[in-house]
Each structure stands twice: as structure tokens, then as C-alpha cells.
Scaffold this motif. Structure first.
Motif, PDB file in Angstrom:
ATOM      1  N   ALA A  26       5.810  -8.557 -10.952  1.00 35.61           N
ATOM      2  CA  ALA A  26       5.197  -7.412 -10.403  1.00 35.61           C
ATOM      3  C   ALA A  26       4.346  -6.776 -11.693  1.00 35.61           C
ATOM      4  N   SER A  27       4.281  -7.501 -12.816  1.00 29.58           N
ATOM      5  CA  SER A  27       3.506  -7.088 -13.822  1.00 29.58           C
ATOM      6  C   SER A  27       2.064  -7.587 -13.869  1.00 29.58           C
ATOM      7  N   MET A  28       0.981  -6.979 -13.897  1.00 31.17           N
ATOM      8  CA  MET A  28      -0.414  -7.630 -14.046  1.00 31.17           C
ATOM      9  C   MET A  28      -0.594  -8.483 -15.409  1.00 31.17           C
ATOM     10  N   GLU A  29       0.226  -8.200 -16.331  1.00 25.39           N
ATOM     11  CA  GLU A  29       0.125  -8.902 -17.529  1.00 25.39           C
ATOM     12  C   GLU A  29       0.636 -10.227 -17.277  1.00 25.39           C
ATOM     13  N   LYS A  30       1.860 -10.190 -16.764  1.00 31.53           N
ATOM     14  CA  LYS A  30       2.553 -11.674 -16.288  1.00 31.53           C
ATOM     15  C   LYS A  30       1.707 -12.358 -15.191  1.00 31.53           C
ATOM     16  N   ALA A  31       1.118 -11.666 -14.229  1.00 36.41           N
ATOM     17  CA  ALA A  31       0.420 -12.246 -13.128  1.00 36.41           C
ATOM     18  C   ALA A  31      -1.053 -13.117 -13.951  1.00 36.41           C
ATOM     19  N   GLU A  32      -1.447 -12.411 -14.827  1.00 39.04           N
ATOM     20  CA  GLU A  32      -2.534 -12.860 -15.563  1.00 39.04           C
ATOM     21  C   GLU A  32      -1.936 -14.198 -16.187  1.00 39.04           C
ATOM     22  N   ALA A  33      -0.813 -14.045 -17.093  1.00 39.76           N
ATOM     23  CA  ALA A  33      -0.230 -15.252 -17.460  1.00 39.76           C
ATOM     24  C   ALA A  33      -0.014 -16.408 -16.660  1.00 39.76           C
ATOM     25  N   LEU A  34       0.688 -16.023 -15.416  1.00 35.45           N
ATOM     26  CA  LEU A  34       0.784 -17.049 -14.379  1.00 35.45           C
ATOM     27  C   LEU A  34      -0.359 -17.737 -14.106  1.00 35.45           C
ATOM     28  N   PHE A  35      -1.510 -17.067 -13.490  1.00 31.16           N
ATOM     29  CA  PHE A  35      -2.798 -17.664 -13.513  1.00 31.16           C
ATOM     30  C   PHE A  35      -3.221 -18.426 -14.429  1.00 31.16           C
ATOM     31  N   GLU A  36      -3.252 -17.953 -15.680  1.00 25.87           N
ATOM     32  CA  GLU A  36      -3.762 -18.600 -16.819  1.00 25.87           C
ATOM     33  C   GLU A  36      -3.214 -20.170 -16.938  1.00 25.87           C
ATOM     34  N   GLY A  37      -1.900 -20.142 -16.660  1.00 23.39           N
ATOM     35  CA  GLY A  37      -1.185 -21.297 -16.612  1.00 23.39           C
ATOM     36  C   GLY A  37      -1.405 -22.246 -15.663  1.00 23.39           C
ATOM     37  N   MET A  53       0.764  -1.127   0.153  1.00 19.99           N
ATOM     38  CA  MET A  53       0.110   0.079   0.004  1.00 19.99           C
ATOM     39  C   MET A  53       0.833   1.110  -0.025  1.00 19.99           C
ATOM     40  N   PRO A  54       1.887   1.537  -0.944  1.00 19.24           N
ATOM     41  CA  PRO A  54       2.743   2.457  -0.881  1.00 19.24           C
ATOM     42  C   PRO A  54       1.914   3.952  -1.242  1.00 19.24           C
ATOM     43  N   ASP A  55       0.772   3.676  -1.635  1.00 22.43           N
ATOM     44  CA  ASP A  55       0.087   5.200  -1.925  1.00 22.43           C
ATOM     45  C   ASP A  55      -0.347   5.727  -0.609  1.00 22.43           C
ATOM     46  N   VAL A  56      -0.824   4.864   0.357  1.00 23.46           N
ATOM     47  CA  VAL A  56      -0.924   5.446   1.820  1.00 23.46           C
ATOM     48  C   VAL A  56      -0.128   6.234   2.365  1.00 23.46           C
ATOM     49  N   ILE A  57       1.266   5.470   2.179  1.00 22.49           N
ATOM     50  CA  ILE A  57       2.403   6.036   2.792  1.00 22.49           C
ATOM     51  C   ILE A  57       2.966   7.230   2.201  1.00 22.49           C
ATOM     52  N   ASP A  58       2.796   7.115   0.691  1.00 20.52           N
ATOM     53  CA  ASP A  58       3.036   8.534  -0.199  1.00 20.52           C
ATOM     54  C   ASP A  58       2.179   9.522   0.458  1.00 20.52           C
ATOM     55  N   ASP A  59       0.874   9.254   0.447  1.00 15.29           N
ATOM     56  CA  ASP A  59       0.052  10.423   0.772  1.00 15.29           C
ATOM     57  C   ASP A  59       0.238  10.906   2.156  1.00 15.29           C
ATOM     58  N   PHE A  60       0.795  10.177   3.179  1.00 15.58           N
ATOM     59  CA  PHE A  60       1.244  10.704   4.454  1.00 15.58           C
ATOM     60  C   PHE A  60       2.106  11.796   4.268  1.00 15.58           C
ATOM     61  N   PHE A  61       3.172  11.491   3.640  1.00 15.83           N
ATOM     62  CA  PHE A  61       4.305  12.297   3.300  1.00 15.83           C
ATOM     63  C   PHE A  61       3.959  13.761   2.692  1.00 15.83           C
ATOM     64  N   ALA A  62       3.099  13.401   1.481  1.00 17.04           N
ATOM     65  CA  ALA A  62       2.662  14.536   0.811  1.00 17.04           C
ATOM     66  C   ALA A  62       2.027  15.577   1.475  1.00 17.04           C
ATOM     67  N   ARG A  63       1.345  15.291   2.660  1.00 20.59           N
ATOM     68  CA  ARG A  63       0.530  16.116   3.398  1.00 20.59           C
ATOM     69  C   ARG A  63       1.660  17.223   3.969  1.00 20.59           C
ATOM     70  N   ILE A  97      -1.015  -7.633  -5.427  1.00 26.87           N
ATOM     71  CA  ILE A  97      -0.600  -7.933  -6.896  1.00 26.87           C
ATOM     72  C   ILE A  97      -0.533  -6.822  -7.762  1.00 26.87           C
ATOM     73  N   LYS A  98      -1.557  -5.870  -7.549  1.00 28.28           N
ATOM     74  CA  LYS A  98      -1.490  -4.726  -8.544  1.00 28.28           C
ATOM     75  C   LYS A  98      -0.517  -3.514  -8.010  1.00 28.28           C
ATOM     76  N   LEU A  99      -0.538  -3.176  -6.895  1.00 27.56           N
ATOM     77  CA  LEU A  99       0.294  -2.088  -6.002  1.00 27.56           C
ATOM     78  C   LEU A  99       1.582  -2.448  -5.996  1.00 27.56           C
ATOM     79  N   GLY A 100       1.924  -3.923  -5.721  1.00 21.42           N
ATOM     80  CA  GLY A 100       3.059  -4.324  -5.665  1.00 21.42           C
ATOM     81  C   GLY A 100       3.698  -4.296  -4.240  1.00 21.42           C
ATOM     82  N   THR A 101       4.885  -5.113  -4.288  1.00 15.58           N
ATOM     83  CA  THR A 101       5.571  -5.330  -3.055  1.00 15.58           C
ATOM     84  C   THR A 101       6.988  -4.515  -3.027  1.00 15.58           C
ATOM     85  N   TRP A 102       7.297  -3.640  -2.191  1.00 14.70           N
ATOM     86  CA  TRP A 102       8.323  -2.736  -2.231  1.00 14.70           C
ATOM     87  C   TRP A 102       9.421  -3.070  -1.021  1.00 14.70           C
ATOM     88  N   TYR A 103      10.579  -2.407  -1.105  1.00 14.34           N
ATOM     89  CA  TYR A 103      11.392  -2.540  -0.090  1.00 14.34           C
ATOM     90  C   TYR A 103      12.309  -0.916  -0.093  1.00 14.34           C
TER      91      TYR A 103
END
Length: 495
Positions: free
Chosen positions: A104-115, A62-72, A214-220
Motif C-alpha cells: 500500500a506504500s509508494m515507498e515500498k512499491a518503489e523498493a519492490l520494483f527496484e528489487g 478510485m475511492p476519490d470518485v466515490i467520496d466525491d459522489f457522496f460529498a455532493r 498503486i498510488k490510491l490503493g485497493t480498499w474493501y
């Protein structure tokens, strides 16, 4: 703000620091007291023999929540640390040489699930579209409320979303509408293991976690998750917050229906308002006199808790194969492990494992050619925690990891520290030694959680994982900002 107030905050965790920075920005006189010698609360960090370990949260979601906090504050996280997106996000083992990696790609995630299941790629796209609505509304609307009354949700623009939030549908039944593969179902259910339930007991609302994953991703954050705690500490100081470390709250002094001051081992801190961002149960049942408590012990004994954990922090003097930054071992019976957490609490016979090797991404956290290895077992809270139990599980996890990755590890371990329920209780006064707060069941959601504002002391507020909106780093940041907003709103109305 002309009506400047003195605020004392107990705890320099994510919620406490979020509240502190928010209040100080508006001109409040804010003091934070923290029993440990560094900021972060459960997000602390330690180093030993050249290895560095994050002690608590290790998933940057949920990087957007953290980004929004600092943006304030007209800041960006990049002002404080370097953030990398992991690709693959993580690996899940179902057996030796049998694993999937979440891209990290939704397109690749869809391919993974399809497989895995024909048609599942398109189904994942539909599932994510629905989960995005929950995430957008859940985080943007519902999670930003103090939940002091059900009437906060009785607004036409919110009521129209209640049906689509699927509060009365189980997570598992919701997933089964899209996917038939048990493997996919297990992949999607893993985040809720830490929310305090199974797919059968957790509301389908929390499919928003899959969107965040899956959509917003895992960060470090390079340097470790503690970099976020350090950034929030620095931000708060930039706003004028005063911190007192190695300062233990021992009592909240009450007078005339108010919380007047916090007594500590380093002296007394007067306050017009107090925010308690430590363990809610400890603050109520230990720091407050009986007549000032909103809840009694019987109430707490009925709460459903998220898991505790048995954690091993290890330094390994070789590079490790077959393990990513984040790796999950679901080679054992996941359902049996979950039942031994939530239904019949006991030390698990064959637990699922979470493995974290941040040195795969960040060379600064281990000596050259070596790895920092963290292994976590989710366990039921309130179990007996002994050295004999820890030793038994150390042997178990080493056998499992060595078998699944086909390499020798234990003979290369040059540093090892275990951490479990007794440590959570000692370090954080954690109720029943919990690691993740309250379980996110339907009956412990929103206004059914412990109240953010005390019913007995109207200038005492609570923030953190045992109140709204719930556990996890982004939700606790939201919790702190909500509590601060409630105080600011009162000050504005009085000025």
C-alpha cells in the motif's frame, strides 16, 4: 427547481442510483424500476450456507470518485459502511513459491520494483507522476463530459492535455519506455485485461489505472462490495427516490418523437425523461420500436466487447494458505490467454486466474474457521456456455490453485455455484454475455462510444458501462451523474 419533472430510470445499478439521487436532490419526481429484488445490478450479493459472496465487482478502486459522489449530498462513505485499505493490495503468482505482493506504500512499491529491475524504483516514481496527470485530467475533465459532440473537447485548456494523454501510443510501448522487465510489464498490464484489450491494443491513456491501483490503493467495504450499492440505495431514498423492485421493463412507449412511458410486468410508468441504465443493446434492440433506435444490429455486431467471465463461488470448510484477499495467478502464458479472448475467441487452454477471498479481511462473510472463495476466469464474450465446459474448468482451476499453493482444497468445498455467460445474459440481458461492457479501444473512447442521448428520442438518455465514460464502478457512477446533469441542464434552461 421550479420546473419539476417526472423521471423514470430503468435499472438500480450504480449508474441508475447515482442518476436517481442526483435528480431527486434537485426536486425531481424520480422512480427507479429494477428487475431484481435488491439494488446493485451487477453489484448484487447472495448468501448460502453461511457464506456471503459479492456477485460482481470486487475491486474498490478510485475511492476519490466515490467520496466525491457522496460529498455532493453532504455525506461520507463512513456514514454508511466501514472502509479498509488492503495492505498488501494483492498478490501475483508467477509460479509455485514465486510471487510478488503490491504494498500500500509508494515507498515500498518503489523498493519492490527496484528489487526486480535495477533503476525501476526511480522509474516507477516518474511513471506515476505522468500517470497522475492522466488520472487528474482524465477523471476531472474528460470523464465528466456527456461526449455528445467532439466540440466538447475543443477548448484550449483541454486541447493542451491531448498530447500528454497518449491516446495514439499503445499501453505496452508506453510501459516499455520505463521498464524492461517482462515481470513488471505484466504487473502493470493486468488491470487493462478487464478493459477489453491487451497492452498492444489499449491506449497508453489507461496508465491512469496504475495510478489508481498503486498510488490510491485497493480498499474493501466491510460486509462486501454490495455495501456500496446498499449505501447508494439508502442515499437515493433519503433524497426522495421511489424504488420498484422485481419490476421488469418490457417496452418503452414512444409518442411524437418522445419516450412517453416504460411498460413493465407491474404496470406503466409515465415519464418526462427516461434514463436507461440497463444493458444499452437490450434496451435499444428489444424495448424500443425499430424506428426509435439510434443504432441497428449491424452496429452492435461490430462493437469490440470486454471479456465475459466464468466464475465459481465456493464455500470452503478450512482456512486457506497462500491466498490473500485478492490473488492473481499469472503462472500460465498470459499472452496466449489474452489472444484467446481478443484475437481468436475461444475457451482458453491455460487461463490466468483471479481469486478473491474476502473472508481474509472480513470474518462476517464466512463461518468461523472457513473461507469464501471466488475464482474468476476472463473469457471471450459470445462463447458456448455449457455445464460440461464449467465442469472442465472447475477441475482445471482446482488443479492449478492446489498446485500453486501446495494444499488440498476441493475436498473441503462444501458449497459451489458457477456463473458464466448464460447467467450474464439471463440476469442482465448482457450483450453477448459480456461482464465488463465495451472494450476501451481508441475507436470506442469518448464520443466514439454509444451516445448517452438518443438521436431519435430526445428525452431518452443512457447510462452505465456501455456508454460514457466506460466500465467499472466509479465510471458508471460518473455516467449516472452526467446523464442526470444533462436532464437538469435542460430543465433549468426551460424554467
Amino acid at each position: 427547481m421550479t420546473n419539476k419533472k417526472k423521471i423514470t430510470i430503468i435499472g438500480a445499478g450504480f449508474s441508475g442510483m447515482a442518476a436517481a439521487a442526483t435528480l431527486a436532490r434537485e426536486g425531481m419526481d424520480v422512480t427507479v424500476i429494477e428487475r431484481h429484488d435488491i439494488p446493485g445490478g451487477r453489484g448484487r450479493q447472495f448468501s448460502a450456507q453461511g457464506f456471503t459472496f459479492d456477485m460482481g465487482p470486487s475491486w474498490y478502486w478510485m475511492p476519490d470518485v466515490i467520496d466525491d459522489f457522496f460529498a455532493r449530498f453532504d455525506r461520507r462513505v463512513s456514514d454508511y459502511f466501514e472502509l479498509k485499505r488492503l495492505d498488501p493490495s494483492y498478490r501475483i503468482y508467477f509460479g509455485k513459491d514465486d510471487y510478488v505482493e503490491i504494498p500500500a506504500s509508494m515507498e515500498k512499491a518503489e523498493a519492490l520494483f527496484e528489487g526486480i529491475e535495477p533503476g525501476a524504483g526511480a522509474q516507477l516514481r516518474a511513471f506515476m507522476q505522468e500517470a497522475e496527470v492522466k488520472y487528474t485530467v482524465g477523471i476531472g475533465e474528460f470523464a465528466n463530459k456527456p461526449c455528445l459532440s467532439i466540440m466538447e473537447f475543443a477548448q484550449p485548456r483541454l486541447l493542451k492535455y491531448l498530447f500528454s494523454m497518449h491516446l495514439l501510443r499503445s499501453f505496452r510501448s508506453h510501459i516499455s519506455r520505463y521498464f524492461k522487465s517482462p515481470r513488471i510489464q505484466r504487473m502493470l498490464e493486468f488491470p487493462i485485461l478487464f478493459l477489453g484489450g491487451t497492452g498492444r491494443t489499449t491506449p497508453a491513456l489507461y496508465s491512469m489505472m496504475n495510478y489508481g491501483d498503486i498510488k490510491l490503493g485497493t480498499w474493501y467495504p466491510m460486509g462486501g462490495m454490495h455495501q456500496l450499492a446498499r449505501a447508494m440505495h439508502r442515499l437515493a431514498e433519503e433524497q426522495g427516490v421511489t424504488f420498484h423492485f422485481s419490476t421488469e421493463a418490457t417496452r418503452i412507449d414512444t409518442r411524437d418523437g418522445k419516450a412517453a412511458a416504460v411498460e413493465t410486468n407491474q404496470g406503466r410508468f409515465e415519464a418526462d425523461f427516461i434514463i436507461a441504465s440497463g444493458d444499452y443493446h437490450h434496451i435499444e434492440q428489444v424495448l424500443l420500436p425499430r424506428e426509435a433506435r439510434t443504432y441497428d444490429q449491424a452496429y452492435w455486431d461490430k462493437r469490440v466487447m470486454s471479456p465475459s467471465s466464468l466464475i465459481f463461488y465456493m464455500g470452503v470448510n478450512r482456512k486457506l494458505e497462500g491466498l490473500l484477499h485478492h490473488t492473481l495467478l499469472f503462472d500460465a502464458d498470459f499472452e496466449a490467454h489474452a489472444a484467446q479472448i481478443y484475437e481468436d475467441p475461444q475457451w482458453p487452454a491455460e487461463p490466468s486466474l483471479y481469486i478473491n477471498v474476502t473472508s481474509r479481511t472480513d470474518p462476517s462473510v464466512a463461518p468461523e474457521g472457513q473461507e469464501n472463495l471466488m475464482v474468476l476466469i476472463p473469457v471471450a464474450p459470445g462463447l458456448e456456455d455449457t455445464q460440461a465446459v464449467r465442469d472442465r474448468y472447475y477441475s482445471l482451476i482446482m488443479d492449478r490453485i492446489e498446485a500453486i499453493t501446495g494444499q488440498s482444497i476441493r475436498e473441503h468445498v462444501v458449497y459451489c455455484r458457477s456463473y458464466a455467460q448464460n447467467d450474464f445474459t439471463e440476469d442482465y440481458h448482457a450483450f453477448k454475455g459480456n461482464a465488463y461492457g465495451l472494450a476501451n479501444t481508441l475507436m470506442q473512447t469518448a464520443f466514439l462510444k454509444p451516445r448517452m442521448q438518443s438521436r431519435k428520442l430526445d428525452n431518452l438518455y443512457f447510462a452505465g458501462q456501455l456508454t460514457v465514460p466506460g466500465p467499472g464502478v466509479p465510471p458508471t457512477i460518473l455516467s449516472g451523474t452526467i446523464a442526470a446533469g444533462e436532464i437538469l441542464g435542460r430543465c433549468r434552461s426551460e424554467s
